[in-house]
Design a protein around this motif. Sequence first.
Motif, mmCIF file in Angstrom:
data_model
loop_
_atom_site.group_PDB
_atom_site.id
_atom_site.type_symbol
_atom_site.label_atom_id
_atom_site.label_comp_id
_atom_site.label_asym_id
_atom_site.label_seq_id
_atom_site.Cartn_x
_atom_site.Cartn_y
_atom_site.Cartn_z
ATOM 1 N N LYS A 1 0.836 -1.206 0.000
ATOM 2 C CA LYS A 1 0.000 0.000 0.000
ATOM 3 C C LYS A 1 0.868 1.253 0.000
ATOM 4 N N ASN A 2 1.907 1.217 0.830
ATOM 5 C CA ASN A 2 2.830 2.352 0.889
ATOM 6 C C ASN A 2 3.515 2.557 -0.460
ATOM 7 N N ALA A 3 3.944 1.445 -1.077
ATOM 8 C CA ALA A 3 4.601 1.531 -2.390
ATOM 9 C C ALA A 3 3.643 2.077 -3.436
ATOM 10 N N PHE A 4 2.383 1.650 -3.395
ATOM 11 C CA PHE A 4 1.388 2.138 -4.359
ATOM 12 C C PHE A 4 1.176 3.648 -4.212
ATOM 13 N N HIS A 5 1.000 4.108 -2.991
ATOM 14 C CA HIS A 5 0.690 5.521 -2.769
ATOM 15 C C HIS A 5 1.838 6.436 -3.167
ATOM 16 N N TYR A 6 3.077 5.988 -2.968
ATOM 17 C CA TYR A 6 4.215 6.878 -3.183
ATOM 18 C C TYR A 6 5.018 6.551 -4.445
ATOM 19 N N SER A 7 4.473 5.707 -5.318
ATOM 20 C CA SER A 7 5.123 5.402 -6.589
ATOM 21 C C SER A 7 4.609 6.328 -7.684
ATOM 22 N N TYR A 8 5.461 6.553 -8.661
ATOM 23 C CA TYR A 8 5.031 7.294 -9.838
ATOM 24 C C TYR A 8 4.015 6.465 -10.628
ATOM 25 N N GLU A 9 3.240 7.147 -11.442
ATOM 26 C CA GLU A 9 2.318 6.438 -12.338
ATOM 27 C C GLU A 9 3.104 5.659 -13.390
ATOM 28 N N LYS A 10 2.496 4.570 -13.856
ATOM 29 C CA LYS A 10 3.064 3.734 -14.929
ATOM 30 C C LYS A 10 4.449 3.190 -14.552
ATOM 31 N N THR A 11 4.629 2.852 -13.284
ATOM 32 C CA THR A 11 5.890 2.248 -12.842
ATOM 33 C C THR A 11 5.615 0.843 -12.311
ATOM 34 N N THR A 12 6.676 0.110 -12.076
ATOM 35 C CA THR A 12 6.559 -1.272 -11.605
ATOM 36 C C THR A 12 7.097 -1.399 -10.184
ATOM 37 N N ILE A 13 6.356 -2.106 -9.360
ATOM 38 C CA ILE A 13 6.803 -2.440 -8.001
ATOM 39 C C ILE A 13 7.434 -3.831 -8.056
ATOM 40 N N PHE A 14 8.714 -3.921 -7.758
ATOM 41 C CA PHE A 14 9.444 -5.179 -7.843
ATOM 42 C C PHE A 14 9.505 -5.849 -6.462
ATOM 43 N N ILE A 15 9.248 -7.161 -6.456
ATOM 44 C CA ILE A 15 9.366 -7.947 -5.225
ATOM 45 C C ILE A 15 10.355 -9.085 -5.491
ATOM 46 N N LYS A 16 11.432 -9.115 -4.707
ATOM 47 C CA LYS A 16 12.452 -10.150 -4.849
ATOM 48 C C LYS A 16 12.742 -10.773 -3.485
ATOM 49 N N ALA A 17 13.415 -11.888 -3.499
ATOM 50 C CA ALA A 17 13.781 -12.547 -2.239
ATOM 51 C C ALA A 17 15.049 -13.358 -2.432
ATOM 52 N N TYR A 18 15.840 -13.424 -1.373
ATOM 53 C CA TYR A 18 17.030 -14.280 -1.364
ATOM 54 C C TYR A 18 17.333 -14.663 0.073
ATOM 55 N N GLN A 19 18.174 -15.652 0.246
ATOM 56 C CA GLN A 19 18.542 -16.132 1.582
ATOM 57 C C GLN A 19 20.041 -16.058 1.768
ATOM 58 N N ASP A 20 20.456 -15.606 2.964
ATOM 59 C CA ASP A 20 21.863 -15.689 3.342
ATOM 60 C C ASP A 20 22.001 -16.743 4.444
#
Length: 365
Positions: A267-286
């Motif tokens: 929700k925070n990413a949606f509200h404060y992102s520019y229009e026509k942009t992509t929200i990226f979700i990644k994951a890794y383990q150390d």
Amino acid sequence: MNKDYTRKFQQEILKIHILITACCFVFILFIYFYMDYVYNGAFINFLQEYFGWDFAHFALRNQKTIIFMIIMLVILLNSIIVEIYAIQKISRVFSQIKILFQKDNQRIVLDDSLYELENDLNELKRESIENEKKAIDEVQHKVDMIAYLAHDIKTPLASVIGYLCLLDETPHLPEDLRHQYTHITLEKAYRLEKLINEFFDIAKLNQTYTPLHKEKIHLLYLLEQMKEEFYPLISQKQQHIEIDINEDLLINVDAQKMARVFNNILKNAFHYSYEKTTIFIKAYQDESYTHILFENEGETIPPDKIQNIFKQFYRLDESRNSSTGGSGLGLSIAKTIVEQHQGFIKATSAKHHTVFDVMLPLHEL
């Protein structure tokens, strides 16, 4: 970290014991080397003069016994003196501890041998006062937020009722005007829904501290489900969510609570992102943690604001009339839930890119 607060105190008590013992040893040596004068001479004469010949004769015949009794008496006095000294020290500690519960700036003062305990008690008092002030401020802020929301709800609600009355009471309203009124009513209804959701955020604040019910879940499936739920919201600004996570990656979490964490971050990413942009979700383990990264493109968050972003009721846009942001609880709730899972959450922002890093331990700590 455990501290031995009494180490210096024990050393001081030991020094006193050694000092008294040394004095006694010197005294006994004095008696031994000057036995004829001190014991057989002056001491016996003193006993004879004041207690009579019988008592003096008894003391003279039981010389070793008398000396042994003197040694035992000295040892007893040694213990009594040191015990009285220690009790005075401990009594001072207890009297000073009362200051710990006073809500003022008076410092706790102990002896030099207990300086570590003194420092820690003063630090504990300072933190206690700060936490109490913080709790009072949070409660007051919560009350203020409820008052603001109650006041704000009246405006869109009055507009919704007013325009619906116009639509209901004017059957032959021109189509373009009817469409305009309907559009305004819908906008006000959306605003009303947002304010009501903020009420729910405040109401759910205390629910964050309920016990966890952990289970192993597929991270990818959880996020894919949330992506579908967010589709109507992100389509308003022609945004996209892109998930790049291994299908086999498992996390041991309370699924419902962790879904709230991801929901609040998205929700925070949606509200404060520019229009026509992509929200990226990644994951890794150390070696120790599973890192789940949420990256969005928007205005860079200044360092002074990003330090406060996880505080309760903190809003990047301080205006309550802003169309972005909510009650300022979303990220605070997310942080609390992640910490319940013995994890961490942090945010970084640079060059119009903001990244939230949710770190969940691979094993129970």
